[in-house]
Design an enzyme around this catalytic site. Structure first.
Site, mmCIF file in Angstrom:
data_model
loop_
_atom_site.group_PDB
_atom_site.id
_atom_site.type_symbol
_atom_site.label_atom_id
_atom_site.label_comp_id
_atom_site.label_asym_id
_atom_site.label_seq_id
_atom_site.Cartn_x
_atom_site.Cartn_y
_atom_site.Cartn_z
ATOM 1 N N ASN A 72 80.263 13.914 -5.190
ATOM 2 C CA ASN A 72 80.161 14.420 -3.817
ATOM 3 C C ASN A 72 81.494 14.311 -3.099
ATOM 4 O O ASN A 72 82.302 13.427 -3.400
ATOM 5 C CB ASN A 72 79.078 13.663 -3.033
ATOM 6 C CG ASN A 72 79.625 12.456 -2.285
ATOM 7 O OD1 ASN A 72 80.247 12.559 -1.223
ATOM 8 N ND2 ASN A 72 79.438 11.281 -2.857
ATOM 9 N N CYS A 132 88.217 4.110 2.561
ATOM 10 C CA CYS A 132 88.909 5.088 3.411
ATOM 11 C C CYS A 132 90.414 4.994 3.176
ATOM 12 O O CYS A 132 90.942 3.909 2.940
ATOM 13 C CB CYS A 132 88.648 4.799 4.889
ATOM 14 S SG CYS A 132 86.920 4.885 5.323
ATOM 15 N N GLY A 219 75.218 7.920 -9.393
ATOM 16 C CA GLY A 219 74.079 8.207 -10.253
ATOM 17 C C GLY A 219 74.074 7.350 -11.496
ATOM 18 O O GLY A 219 74.966 6.516 -11.711
#
Lengths: 309, 259
Positions: A72, A132, A219
């Site tokens: 993602n 980040c 996942g």
């Protein structure tokens, strides 16, 4: 004889009624999944990451499925901490699950500004996302450098009375030294792993599937890496761990706990089965009964390595 | 109200060598609006991992249908399912078309597999909204679903890149003349992004703001994960809305197509 099972989860300043939490970015602010499960039964909900200003996020496509996982690149789209406090927090306050607010920034100052707003609210814990990029350090992620991790952890610690969790990036050479920097900086707890940097290419268009090129892999595919890292961290620090990375069922949860996680977080699996957290909670209890365990201490960190090098 | 449940396959039909239709039995009266979709687990294992979102092409009291194009692993696995087997679905999802104020004659435009959800739309426009429905369909090769559309419309124009149909070429080649011949205020479009993008430009020049049925790769399908966003400008600046929850129907004027 059926001994009573106590799944109370002590995270060193935060007590959960059970170890089942949901991972930031996979559960919004709780409302969508409330149609499928009773949120009151969760130990904690980690909300979608918050930034000081509203963030639009990355251009599409933001996601590609990969074998047993997905990459993602959402880019931290969120309405900003003010909007969260005014419009989303109220719903969560009516839920029994503890609220973990995930915070983000491009400079330490930005993290502290988000923290300052949350200090005046009822959130139960602050999870600091150190994946980040630190724009003051050429864009390298905070979580890649133990010195930066120590600095951000201690600044957060100094500026809040709330329970502090540092969420580790796995994209590092040595997660043990990162974990130690968190403990030294005063974190109550460590959560890991965040997503692994990954890429997928469409051979017909000869372009990456994801618009930004690189994204974060999550996942079942990442579980063995996550379990290994949890175990390494468990052997390096004394503070409790929330383990995550591909947990799909109670067996995965038990693996993480044996490796050293006291709490666990479910992310990607929610997309496949919206009720997965409830299945894990029920099956975990059955597993404890079968093994005649009565509390989390019976299992946390109890993995044995038959012939360690 | 969305729900996750197992539904039984009560019919399976080959539409052509790439497209097939499954009819699923409703376990309880479930209202599904045109433009809504369902998120289907294609295997009982965790491979492939994610559900596949498919639009609804018809719905009545007891059952609903979905038309699936075999484009990859997930859709090919769905093709292996047989009548009598059940599917784990999350349904119904999405906002659906905005049909409360439809009073004028409508033009429904579908291209390729995008035609399938427009069939249910045409049915509702005709039978529930009681408006006249004209249809414009475009296909690369052999057209399909034409007879089904003719149940709800007396004017079905078919465009194909092959000879032998009403028009040869692309839907967007003939859209302007179709618009000039009718007087449409209600227009609905679904098809490949390039078709929708070109259609909006043509429609905007005629002062028409169509409803688009958009598509994006999805993970959760319920609005929690933010991977399926559609770029929107609603006049207050660029925003990314969730195709699965704020959509999949968006107004053409709002959607920003990247070059």
């Amino acid at each position: 004889m059926n001994k009573k099972i106590d799944l109370t989860t002590d995270l060193n300043g935060l007590i959960l009624k059970n170890p089942i939490t949901v991972a930031s970015g996979t559960f919004g602010y709780g409302q969508e999944y409330s149609e499928f499960i009773d949120l009151n039964r969760l130990g904690a909900i980690t909300v979608k990451g918050l930034t000081i200003e509203e963030k639009n996020g990355n251009p599409s496509p933001r996601m590609v499925e990969t074998p047993m996982g997905l990459i993602n690149s959402v880019g931290l789209q969120n309405p900003g901490v003010d909007y969260f406090i005014e419009n989303e927090l109220g719903f969560l306050e009516n839920v029994e699950a503890k609220i973990i607010a995930n915070i983000n920034g491009n400079t330490i100052d930005e993290y502290l500004r988000v923290l300052d707003k949350l200090n005046n609210t009822n959130v139960d814990s602050i999870e600091v996302n150190i994946s980040c990029p630190n724009v003051k350090a050429g864009g390298m992620a905070f979580g890649r450098d133990p010195k930066m991790v120590y600095e951000i952890t201690s600044k957060v610690r100094q500026n809040t009375n709330k329970h502090v969790i540092i969420k580790l990036s796995p994209n590092v050479t040595d997660i043990k030294e990162i974990a130690k920097a968190c403990q030294d900086g005063g974190a109550n707890c460590i959560s890991l792993i965040n997503t692994l940097l990954a890429m997928s290419i469409d051979i017909d268009t000869e372009m990456t599937h994801i618009a930004r090129g690189v994204g974060g892999l999550s996942g079942p595919a990442i579980k063995p890496i996550a379990v290994r890292m949890v175990n390494e961290v468990y052997n390096s620090v004394d503070i409790p761990i929330i383990g995550m990375g591909g947990i799909c069922n109670y067996r995965d949860a038990v693996e993480f706990m044996l490796a050293g996680a006291r709490g666990i977080s479910v992310g990607t699996a929610n997309f496949v089965n919206p009720k997965v957290t409830m299945d894990i909670l029920e099956d975990l209890e059955k597993h404890f009964m079968k093994k005649e365990y009565t509390k989390l201490d019976d299992i946390v960190g109890k993995v044995k390595i038959p012939n360690r090098a | 109200m969305k729900v996750e449940e197992r539904v039984m396959i009560i019919d399976k039909v080959d539409i052509n060598e790439d497209v097939f239709k499954l009819t699923l039995k409703k376990n309880s009266p479930l209202e599904i609006k045109p433009g809504q979709f369902v998120n289907i687990k294609v295997s009982d294992s965790d491979y492939p991992l994610l559900r596949r979102p498919i639009s609804v092409s018809d719905s009545d009291q007891d059952s609903y249908s979905i038309c699936i194009k075999k484009v990859g692993e997930g859709t090919r696995l769905l093709y292996k399912k047989e009548i009598g087997e059940s599917l784990d679905v999350i349904h119904p999802l999405g906002n659906g078309f905005y049909l409360d104020n439809i009073k004028e004659k409508a033009l429904v435009i579908g291209a390729g597999i995008g035609s399938a959800p427009m069939l249910y739309l045409a049915k509702q426009l005709k039978t529930k909204c009681n408006v006249e429905v004209d249809v414009l369909l475009g296909f690369k090769d052999k057209p399909y679903l034409i007879d089904e559309f003719k149940k709800y419309s007396e004017k079905v124009a078919v465009v194909s890149e092959n000879d032998g149909y009403d028009y040869k070429g692309y839907v967007t080649d003939v859209l302007e003349q179709i618009l000039d011949a009718g007087d449409y205020q209600e227009v609905f479009v679904c098809g490949p992004k390039i078709v929708m993008h070109k259609s909006i430009i043509i429609l905007k020049n005629k002062g028409i703001n169509p409803q688009l049925l958009m598509e994006e790769k999805m993970a959760c399908g319920i609005g929690a994960c933010l991977v399926c966003t559609c770029k929107i400008n609603d006049g207050t600046g660029i925003k990314f809305k969730r195709t699965c929850k704020d959509g999949p129907v968006f107004y053409g004027e709002e959607v920003v197509f990247d070059e």
